[in-house]
Design an enzyme around this catalytic site. Structure first.
Site, PDB file in Angstrom:
ATOM      1  N   GLU A  76       0.790  -1.236   0.000  1.00 32.36           N
ATOM      2  CA  GLU A  76       0.000   0.000   0.000  1.00 32.36           C
ATOM      3  C   GLU A  76       0.821   1.285   0.000  1.00 32.36           C
ATOM      4  O   GLU A  76       0.732   2.076   0.956  1.00 32.36           O
ATOM      5  CB  GLU A  76      -0.963   0.009   1.193  1.00 32.36           C
ATOM      6  CG  GLU A  76      -1.934  -1.148   1.200  1.00 32.36           C
ATOM      7  CD  GLU A  76      -3.061  -0.986   2.228  1.00 32.36           C
ATOM      8  OE1 GLU A  76      -3.038  -0.027   3.011  1.00 32.36           O
ATOM      9  OE2 GLU A  76      -3.983  -1.816   2.231  1.00 32.36           O
ATOM     10  N   GLU A 123      -5.415  -8.722   1.057  1.00 29.42           N
ATOM     11  CA  GLU A 123      -6.087  -8.356   2.310  1.00 29.42           C
ATOM     12  C   GLU A 123      -7.559  -8.125   2.029  1.00 29.42           C
ATOM     13  O   GLU A 123      -7.911  -7.472   1.035  1.00 29.42           O
ATOM     14  CB  GLU A 123      -5.535  -7.056   2.916  1.00 29.42           C
ATOM     15  CG  GLU A 123      -4.155  -7.168   3.498  1.00 29.42           C
ATOM     16  CD  GLU A 123      -3.683  -5.851   4.135  1.00 29.42           C
ATOM     17  OE1 GLU A 123      -4.525  -5.023   4.535  1.00 29.42           O
ATOM     18  OE2 GLU A 123      -2.463  -5.679   4.209  1.00 29.42           O
TER      19      GLU A 123
HETATM   20  C1  FCB Z   1      -4.555  -1.990   5.486  1.00 27.73           C
HETATM   21  C2  FCB Z   1      -3.190  -2.333   6.022  1.00 27.73           C
HETATM   22  C3  FCB Z   1      -3.203  -3.372   7.101  1.00 27.73           C
HETATM   23  C4  FCB Z   1      -4.384  -3.228   8.032  1.00 27.73           C
HETATM   24  C5  FCB Z   1      -5.670  -3.080   7.267  1.00 27.73           C
HETATM   25  C6  FCB Z   1      -6.893  -2.952   8.128  1.00 27.73           C
HETATM   26  O1  FCB Z   1      -4.537  -0.698   4.967  1.00 27.73           O
HETATM   27  O2  FCB Z   1      -2.347  -2.792   4.986  1.00 27.73           O
HETATM   28  O3  FCB Z   1      -1.975  -3.318   7.778  1.00 27.73           O
HETATM   29  O4  FCB Z   1      -4.169  -2.234   8.937  1.00 27.73           O
HETATM   30  O5  FCB Z   1      -5.595  -1.970   6.413  1.00 27.73           O
END
Ligand code: FCB
Length: 472
Positions: free
Chosen positions: A178, A380
């Site tokens: 990110e 994620e």
């Molecule tokens: C993302 C991050 C991760 C976590 C999630 C909820 O932006 O990569 O570390 O905090 O959000």
């Protein structure tokens, strides 16, 4: 009735079968779970400094202990086995490997990851290693941080050092997690470490992260890495009306707002990485925010390294509309005359993030249409809720629902032809949720931070079934 989609995704009366070989896993990040911040030669990262700065993190929480994973990793790998995970995505803490961000490699820091990798492999779990999940060595921030070009070169050097130690056993390498968040919350609105608020610095940071990605990807490839990826936080950018009705046609002004935010969020990163170019509109925005001198001849060719996978972190859509007179949001320099809107009419998580599963299918189909050259993996996806432990159980039905809805969205996108190879839930464990500290729980495994006791939530038991069935 069975409907067979493309790429082997089938749907039979509410059941969703995923393609053979679809990778099921979970993700974490170093500073969020490890603790042990002074162990074995580790020096501070920007998150140690930031979390100790009063007022920056809810409850004054820090990652000093977190989930104590540094000392409990063997038990945590056992938990992963119990769930049947095929893959585990974790990140390496740069300040363990090069405590001051450059110079000699600290073998004791790498020993920890080497032990972790061995445990995972013994358990039959494939390690997915992320090299940068936001814990920049403080010494590099003191030297100017990501807005300084040299940090990109230091990152590639560090990446090569990690590869030299783990590359015999680890085949899946992610350079950055990110970069939008790290650059624009870290240097733009200051909500994340290092907490600077300077739009020009944010754009410089983002470019240097991309340059670091390219340099590191090239070094890893030369050293023999098999699979290289970049992980981005991505959202479909939509208008308020499109929350309920994806087909709703935007006005010309709203379409311009949507396009501009998509340029800042998505194309700022994918276009240089995958195509070797920045959108012209993006360069205009940077030009108005400190200038483009930091983008040097040859940089785009370095950034444009072949990648095998694009990792997608998806939580919610980004809802915007035209808002004449609106000042730019500090996290979005260049967003003048655009209003960021709530998503009305849909439930939200404890973070206040709207739950819109079909946003994920929209995103995946768009990416595979626009960037067909790159395979996709969900690195994620997950949700925070205010969990309660009752009689030794956590009945987190809303989290299981969230995951179910998003997995169905992934399944639909695969059936539509998107090349999605796997799904890694965020997160394995409740952990240090950055500026929110420990009050936001994303784990499928509950952590009692006073005793470090782990407890499988109902969502973990549910996920175990999904994995065992290879579907829903
Ligand atoms: C993302 C991050 C991760 C976590 C999630 C909820 O932006 O990569 O570390 O905090 O959000």
């Amino acid at each position: 009735m069975t409907v067979v989609g493309t790429r082997g995704a089938t749907l039979t009366e509410g059941r969703a079968d995923f393609p053979t070989g679809f990778v099921w896993g979970a993700a974490t990040a170093s500073y969020q779970i490890e603790g042990a911040v002074r162990e074995d030669g580790r020096e501070p990262s920007i998150w140690d400094t930031f979390s100790r700065t009063p007022g920056k993190v809810a409850g004054g929480d820090t990652g000093d202990v977190a989930c104590d994973h540094y000392f409990r990793h063997a038990d945590d790998v056992s938990l992963m086995s119990e769930l049947g995970l095929a893959a585990y995505r974790f990140s390496v803490a740069w300040p363990r490997v090069q405590p001051h961000g450059s110079g000699p490699v600290n073998a004791r820091g790498l020993d920890f990851y080497s032990r972790l990798v061995d445990r995972l492999l013994e358990a039959g779990i494939t390690p997915y290693v992320t090299l940068y999940h936001w814990d920049l060595p403080q010494a590099l921030e003191d030297a100017g941080g990501w807005p300084e070009r040299d940090t990109a070169y230091r990152f590639a050097e560090y990446a090569a050092a990690v590869y030299a130690r783990l590359g015999d056993r680890v085949h899946n390498w992610t350079t950055l997690n990110e970069p939008w968040v790290a650059a624009f919350l870290g240097y733009g609105n200051g909500v994340h470490a290092p907490g600077r608020t300077d739009p020009a610095a944010a754009f410089r940071a983002a470019h240097h992260m991309l340059l670091g990605h390219g340099l590191a990807a090239r070094a890893l490839r030369e050293a023999g890495a098999r699979e290289i990826s970049l992980v981005l936080n991505l959202s479909p950018v939509i208008t308020p009306a499109q929350v309920a009705d994806p087909g709703a046609a935007p006005s010309a002004a709203d379409a311009e707002a949507v396009g501009r935010i998509d340029t800042l969020l998505t194309r700022q990163f994918i276009d240089p990485a995958v195509r070797g170019e920045y959108p012209a509109e993006f360069l205009d925005i940077v030009g108005r925010n400190g200038g483009v001198d930091h983008i040097r001849d040859g940089d785009l060719a370095i950034i444009n390294q072949p990648i095998d996978l694009l990792g997608i972190n998806y939580y919610n859509p980004c809802v915007v509309e035209s808002g004449p007179g609106q000042a730019a949001d500090a996290a979005w320099p260049g967003s003048e005359d655009i209003r960021f809107c709530p998503a009305d009419g849909v439930p939200a998580t404890a973070m206040g993030w709207p739950i819109v599963p079909n946003g994920l299918s929209r995103l995946l189909v768009r990416l595979s249409d626009d960037y067909p050259e790159v395979g996709l993996i969900i690195t994620e996806n997950g949700a925070a809720f205010d969990d309660v432990v009752e009689d030794g159980r956590v009945h987190d039905a809303r989290r299981a629902d969230y995951l179910d809805g998003h997995l169905r969205a992934v399944h639909a996108a695969i059936a539509d032809g998107a090349d999605v190879r796997g799904y890694l839930v965020w997160s394995l464990l409740d952990n240090f949720e950055w500026a929110e500290g420990y009050r936001r729980r994303f784990g499928i495994v509950h952590v009692d931070f006073a005793t470090q006791r782990r407890l499988l939530k109902d969502s973990a038991l549910w996920y175990r079934e999904v994995i065992a069935r290879n579907g829903l």
